[in-house]
Scaffold this active site. Structure first.
Site, PDB file in Angstrom:
ATOM      1  N   HIS A   1      -9.869   9.357   4.832  1.00 10.72           N
ATOM      2  CA  HIS A   1      -9.181   9.542   3.552  1.00 10.72           C
ATOM      3  C   HIS A   1      -9.730  10.855   3.011  1.00 10.72           C
ATOM      4  O   HIS A   1     -10.756  10.886   2.337  1.00 10.72           O
ATOM      5  CB  HIS A   1      -9.448   8.364   2.606  1.00 10.72           C
ATOM      6  CG  HIS A   1      -8.916   7.067   3.142  1.00 10.72           C
ATOM      7  ND1 HIS A   1      -9.380   5.845   2.757  1.00 10.72           N
ATOM      8  CD2 HIS A   1      -7.931   6.823   4.055  1.00 10.72           C
ATOM      9  CE1 HIS A   1      -8.711   4.894   3.409  1.00 10.72           C
ATOM     10  NE2 HIS A   1      -7.833   5.458   4.200  1.00 10.72           N
TER      11      HIS A   1
ATOM     12  N   HIS B   1       0.840  -1.208   0.000  1.00  9.81           N
ATOM     13  CA  HIS B   1       0.000   0.000   0.000  1.00  9.81           C
ATOM     14  C   HIS B   1       0.869   1.250   0.000  1.00  9.81           C
ATOM     15  O   HIS B   1       2.084   1.181   0.162  1.00  9.81           O
ATOM     16  CB  HIS B   1      -0.989  -0.014   1.173  1.00  9.81           C
ATOM     17  CG  HIS B   1      -0.362  -0.078   2.545  1.00  9.81           C
ATOM     18  ND1 HIS B   1       0.201   1.002   3.150  1.00  9.81           N
ATOM     19  CD2 HIS B   1      -0.214  -1.116   3.426  1.00  9.81           C
ATOM     20  CE1 HIS B   1       0.651   0.659   4.360  1.00  9.81           C
ATOM     21  NE2 HIS B   1       0.425  -0.625   4.541  1.00  9.81           N
TER      22      HIS B   1
ATOM     23  N   HIS C   1      -1.973   9.342   2.957  1.00 11.78           N
ATOM     24  CA  HIS C   1      -3.189   9.905   2.367  1.00 11.78           C
ATOM     25  C   HIS C   1      -3.500  11.174   3.145  1.00 11.78           C
ATOM     26  O   HIS C   1      -3.028  11.350   4.272  1.00 11.78           O
ATOM     27  CB  HIS C   1      -4.361   8.901   2.396  1.00 11.78           C
ATOM     28  CG  HIS C   1      -4.671   8.346   3.763  1.00 11.78           C
ATOM     29  ND1 HIS C   1      -5.395   9.032   4.711  1.00 11.78           N
ATOM     30  CD2 HIS C   1      -4.342   7.171   4.346  1.00 11.78           C
ATOM     31  CE1 HIS C   1      -5.510   8.293   5.813  1.00 11.78           C
ATOM     32  NE2 HIS C   1      -4.866   7.158   5.628  1.00 11.78           N
TER      33      HIS C   1
END
Ligand code: GLY
Ligand code: MN
Ligand code: MN
Length: 436
Positions: free
Chosen positions: A360, A349, A353
């Site tokens: 998110h 991953h 973010h």
């Protein structure tokens, strides 16, 4: 108590943005209430954009802003209803809401369509979060159709529908001082929840018992709820990125990975800590954990205004890939591993973010084809991980070791500020806390 004017300033900023793009009428609804089962509703959470502009917490509400030579902010909300308030609690009603939330006007939500029919004619555009909610899409389309149907009476319907989301996302990407302070508090509470989980953890407990400790701390300290479903993953579940069951017994010798953050005043925290169930890291666990900690350190050190969004990811990946080579999990050169992407079998991953009202959070990651440059006021997570599932080519001593370390980092004018720094992450700190 008078409402803080910060929401008023945000509405003014949005008005300026819309005015610079030709003006029009903005329509920004809150979330709809949703049924969980039978007649039981999900707990209501206002829409992040609506709440950013209003601080108004009730369902059945919509903000309408007319942007022309002058501008006007109007809230539509539920009426006062003493009968309903006996069952469900206080509601403002339009008159009190207008005054408290510093709005130009407020009306009953039952008047939304008819008043919109009066406000829309002559506006060049409708600014609306298109395609997010079919119920509101239908209400706004039908109001627009009603105005178009009046064309023969000389009314001009707005000619375009513009997505207001892009403007709001750009605003929300840069947090103001009030937002940073709120996010710092969300992170402080969440860090205390992680420390509490470390203190209570021992072999034989169920993952759900540790989850309950997190929730206890969130609510006790004023969080509305977890910002996302808490991941409490022991043993082999440390390698399941979005593990959700939280129902297994914790075993001596295993690691426990907790990814959990509270939502405080509508702002998320997002923290991951990984620690030994029995309070003492084993040799192989120390090896893997140390690599992830160093990767996170390198990533955080790379954050400063002017660096781009991928800089921390590249810094973390380099350290992780070298670690995989050092542990004998991969063969070849560092550059070869980075180029081929073979490290992705253990780190699949991204490192970061945006973080804000949504875990998110909104905000474009690229400008054109280029990764966005970091600016003071942005907040991002830094969450390198290393996940080793059982496999023939992997030394058995590393099987089922999954480690992620995640912090919430604000970009400042000089570098960065780790909002979640109170959550223990050095091996000696964690072991001392768990011994105590
Ligand atoms: N907790 C969700 C994430 O780390 O992105
Ligand atoms: Mn995250
Ligand atoms: Mn997380």
């Amino acid at each position: 108590m008078m409402e803080r004017p910060v929401h008023h300033h945000r509405r003014k900023s949005l008005i300026e943005r819309i005015r610079n793009r030709g003006g029009g009428i903005a329509i920004i609804p809150t979330s709809n209430e949703a049924i969980r089962n039978g007649d039981v509703p999900f707990s209501f959470r206002p829409d992040s954009n609506f709440h950013y502009l209003t601080n108004f917490n009730e369902p059945e509400a919509v903000l309408v802003i007319v942007v022309g030579e002058s501008s006007q902010c109007t809230l539509f909300c539920r009426d006062k209803n003493i009968e309903q308030e006996i069952w469900e609690g206080f509601r403002f009603g339009p008159a009190a809401a207008r005054e408290k939330f510093l709005l130009d006007a407020a009306y009953s939500i039952t008047e939304f369509e008819s008043r919109l029919g009066e406000m829309m004619p002559g506006q060049p555009a409708v600014w609306y979060p298109t395609g997010r909610d079919p119920v509101w899409d239908a209400r706004v389309s039908s109001a627009l159709s009603a105005v178009r149907a009046q064309a023969r009476n000389g009314q001009h319907a707005p000619g375009t529908i513009q997505d207001v989301t892009a403007e709001l996302s750009a605003m929300r990407l840069i947090k103001d001082d009030v937002e940073i302070a709120t996010m710092r508090q969300a992170a402080r509470i969440s860090a205390a929840a992680h420390a509490r989980a470390m203190r209570v953890c021992r072999p034989g407990l169920n993952e759900c018992e540790v989850e309950a400790e997190l929730l206890h701390e969130f609510r006790r300290m004023g969080c509305d709820a977890p910002a996302y479903p808490s991941i409490v993953a022991g043993g082999e579940n440390t390698c399941v990125l979005h593990y959700a069951a939280n129902d297994k017994t914790l075993r001596d010798g295993d690691l426990l990975l907790i990814d959990a953050g509270g939502e405080f005043q509508a702002y998320a925290s997002d923290i991951t800590r990984t620690f030994p169930v029995n309070g003492k890291f084993s040799g192989p666990q120390v090896e893997v954990y140390t690599i992830v900690l160093e990767a996170q350190h390198a990533a955080i050190a790379s954050i400063e205004p002017g660096a781009d969004f991928m800089t921390p990811h590249l810094a973390a990946t380099r350290v992780l890939a070298q670690g995989m080579l050092d542990l004998g999990l991969l063969n070849g050169s560092l550059d070869g591993v980075l180029e081929s992407g073979s490290y992705k079998q253990f780190y699949m991953h991204r490192t970061s973010h945006w973080l804000g009202r949504d875990v998110h959070d909104v905000g474009a990651y690229k400008v054109g084809n280029d990764w966005r440059l970091l600016e003071a006021g942005m907040v991002l997570t830094v969450e390198p991980g290393f996940y080793i599932r059982p496999a023939e080519h992997v030394d058995e001593k590393y099987w089922n070791i999954g480690v992620r370390i995640e912090d919430d980092v604000a970009v400042t004018v000089t570098g960065s500020d780790v909002l979640s720094k109170d959550a223990p992450k050095q091996i000696v700190e964690i072991e001392a806390l768990m011994r105590g």
